[in-house]
Design an enzyme around this catalytic site. Sequence first.
Site, PDB file in Angstrom:
ATOM      1  N   HIS A 114       0.837  -1.210   0.000  1.00 30.61           N
ATOM      2  CA  HIS A 114       0.000   0.000   0.000  1.00 30.61           C
ATOM      3  C   HIS A 114       0.868   1.254   0.000  1.00 30.61           C
ATOM      4  O   HIS A 114       0.600   2.210   0.734  1.00 30.61           O
ATOM      5  CB  HIS A 114      -0.934  -0.007   1.217  1.00 30.61           C
ATOM      6  CG  HIS A 114      -2.002  -1.058   1.142  1.00 30.61           C
ATOM      7  ND1 HIS A 114      -3.223  -0.850   0.536  1.00 30.61           N
ATOM      8  CD2 HIS A 114      -2.031  -2.339   1.593  1.00 30.61           C
ATOM      9  CE1 HIS A 114      -3.957  -1.950   0.617  1.00 30.61           C
ATOM     10  NE2 HIS A 114      -3.247  -2.872   1.247  1.00 30.61           N
TER      11      HIS A 114
ATOM     12  N   ASP B  45       0.432  -5.219   5.405  1.00 29.55           N
ATOM     13  CA  ASP B  45      -0.720  -5.999   4.983  1.00 29.55           C
ATOM     14  C   ASP B  45      -0.756  -6.119   3.461  1.00 29.55           C
ATOM     15  O   ASP B  45      -0.306  -5.243   2.736  1.00 29.55           O
ATOM     16  CB  ASP B  45      -2.028  -5.379   5.484  1.00 29.55           C
ATOM     17  CG  ASP B  45      -2.254  -3.969   4.967  1.00 29.55           C
ATOM     18  OD1 ASP B  45      -1.281  -3.196   4.951  1.00 29.55           O
ATOM     19  OD2 ASP B  45      -3.385  -3.630   4.582  1.00 29.55           O
ATOM     20  N   GLU B  46      -1.300  -7.223   3.001  1.00 29.40           N
ATOM     21  CA  GLU B  46      -1.636  -7.458   1.602  1.00 29.40           C
ATOM     22  C   GLU B  46      -0.466  -7.256   0.635  1.00 29.40           C
ATOM     23  O   GLU B  46      -0.612  -6.697  -0.440  1.00 29.40           O
ATOM     24  CB  GLU B  46      -2.819  -6.579   1.187  1.00 29.40           C
ATOM     25  CG  GLU B  46      -4.084  -6.907   1.957  1.00 29.40           C
ATOM     26  CD  GLU B  46      -5.281  -6.117   1.487  1.00 29.40           C
ATOM     27  OE1 GLU B  46      -6.365  -6.713   1.362  1.00 29.40           O
ATOM     28  OE2 GLU B  46      -5.149  -4.899   1.254  1.00 29.40           O
ATOM     29  N   LEU B  47       0.698  -7.756   1.031  1.00 28.61           N
ATOM     30  CA  LEU B  47       1.828  -7.735   0.103  1.00 28.61           C
ATOM     31  C   LEU B  47       1.627  -8.774  -0.998  1.00 28.61           C
ATOM     32  O   LEU B  47       1.254  -9.919  -0.718  1.00 28.61           O
ATOM     33  CB  LEU B  47       3.134  -8.034   0.850  1.00 28.61           C
ATOM     34  CG  LEU B  47       3.785  -6.840   1.544  1.00 28.61           C
ATOM     35  CD1 LEU B  47       4.880  -7.313   2.479  1.00 28.61           C
ATOM     36  CD2 LEU B  47       4.346  -5.866   0.528  1.00 28.61           C
TER      37      LEU B  47
END
Length: 565
Positions: free
Chosen positions: A224, A294-296
């Site tokens: 992000h 988060d959310e790599l």
Amino acid sequence: MKITIAAAIGLLALSVTEAVKVNPLPAPVTIEWANTGPVKVDNNFKINSNNGKKTLKTIQVHVSDLKADLQHGVDETYTLDITAAGQGTIKAKTVWGALHGLQTLNQIVINDGNNGLQIEQPVHITDGPKYTHRGVLYDTSRNFYSLKSLYRQIDALAYAKMNVFHWHITDNQSWPVEIKKYPQMTKDAYSPREVYTQKDIADVIKYGRERGVRVMPELDMPGHSSSGWLQVDEKAVTCADSWWDNDGWTHHSAVEPNPGQLDIAYEGTYKLIKDVYSELTGVFKDNLFHVGFDELHTYCYNYSSYSQEWFKQRPGATYPDFAQYYIDKALPIFQDKPSRRLVMWEDVILSPDFPAKSVPKDVIMQSWNQGVDNIKKLAQKGYDIIVSSADFLYLDCGHGGWVTNDPRYNVNRPPPLPKAIQDAFDANPSSYFPASNNYLGGGASWCDPYKTWQRIYSYDFTEGLTAEEAKHVIGGEVAMWSEQADSTNVDTKVWPRTAALAESLWSGNRNAQGYKRATELSARIQEFRERLVDRGIQAAPLVPKYCLQHPHHCDLFRNQTAWGK
């Protein structure tokens, strides 16, 4: 201190059929009413400290430790006593507990029906929170929130005895925060007017502190991360020029537009992180600092020559090795003072394809996936946990999809099901129905359904944990991800349903007999919503006003223990 009645007690006459009309939220841990009759509140009521009077013209506030800082774990307990003789006393170990006592006071003073104010009966309250971390995550990158709207949110948090404003201040879509060393970062704000200066941030922190609300910042990285970072060093960001969807999950570079992750193989990334982090820690004073993870997406690093070279030089290396490389280089930057505790998203431990191999146990994990299953996994590993399970606590869910040019909506009637599936439904009639995106489905909302206050209140997030594991749960947050929210509608999206979590975290969701007390909360939360609106917070209606004026007439079941234990 002295506060006038108008400022201290914004009150509302309520109509319920209880022995007393008031129904404070969160419900105090213990509240004991006498039956000797109302205590009139003087029209010139004031709040004093260290001196008292005989009648309830004043409330005496005793604080034993005036120096206790507003940090995680500070004592927030208090007692509140109103005697038949009109003597009012709040006792607390810290100022922060005393503030909670004052919030309760302003919920138990009501209109006496004759243009005066009263407390219906003498009362003794002993109170304090079950969990130390009680908050809301506000995302100000997907859409910008005005300072005025942020102040309203802090007011509402304080009214509900929530103590954390989790400020997810940056993300891929915009960079709205001033960094003096790199002023060019705010070129990626939506406009020059949609920027938080460091003075703005200091003012928000001060406003929160005056109301017992901590501001915990989040600098989301290395995922992000494109807007802002790109303005300083393009080499520090990878896959920003890719198409985010990439026609197949294995080739995704991001879960939503726009893509971009910090290149963790590029040495200059860590200098940039250190400069930005060091500057922000000089502004945010809270001892908790959230550093993301988060959310790599692994595929994003296929666009980086530095990352490809990193793997080439390390035959057999995996993405968990790559994640650990980032942790080993970034954590020394973040651990800048002994009192600092870091918060990270659980992905750093539980991601199926990009977890680090070793993360210190003093890092707090924020859990958002798989409900109680992931909470238990983290607790078993010895991590303290902030609960934000998407299935219960994500406030953005259930509003349909927001990505545009989405042909899934271009359907005029339910599409036919494959024959085998249709035959199965025909052969096994049940309460389940075939669903598609537009018909009985989620409307492209990845985390539907909408999280009602009852769904939030129902969540037993320590279910299945041993007593020792449950000690690792330090609290929870609802999350207001803002792809479809900004200053114009944040009040209605967050309030009053967040008050359900406020009570669950303060005094639990069960009564003394062990039954879930949703039926009791139904009256409390409706009344609380009226108070919020009266104070200028545009909290959404939950039911027709008839239900507020006729308690339990809108219950689905007459059985008041229908929720069970």
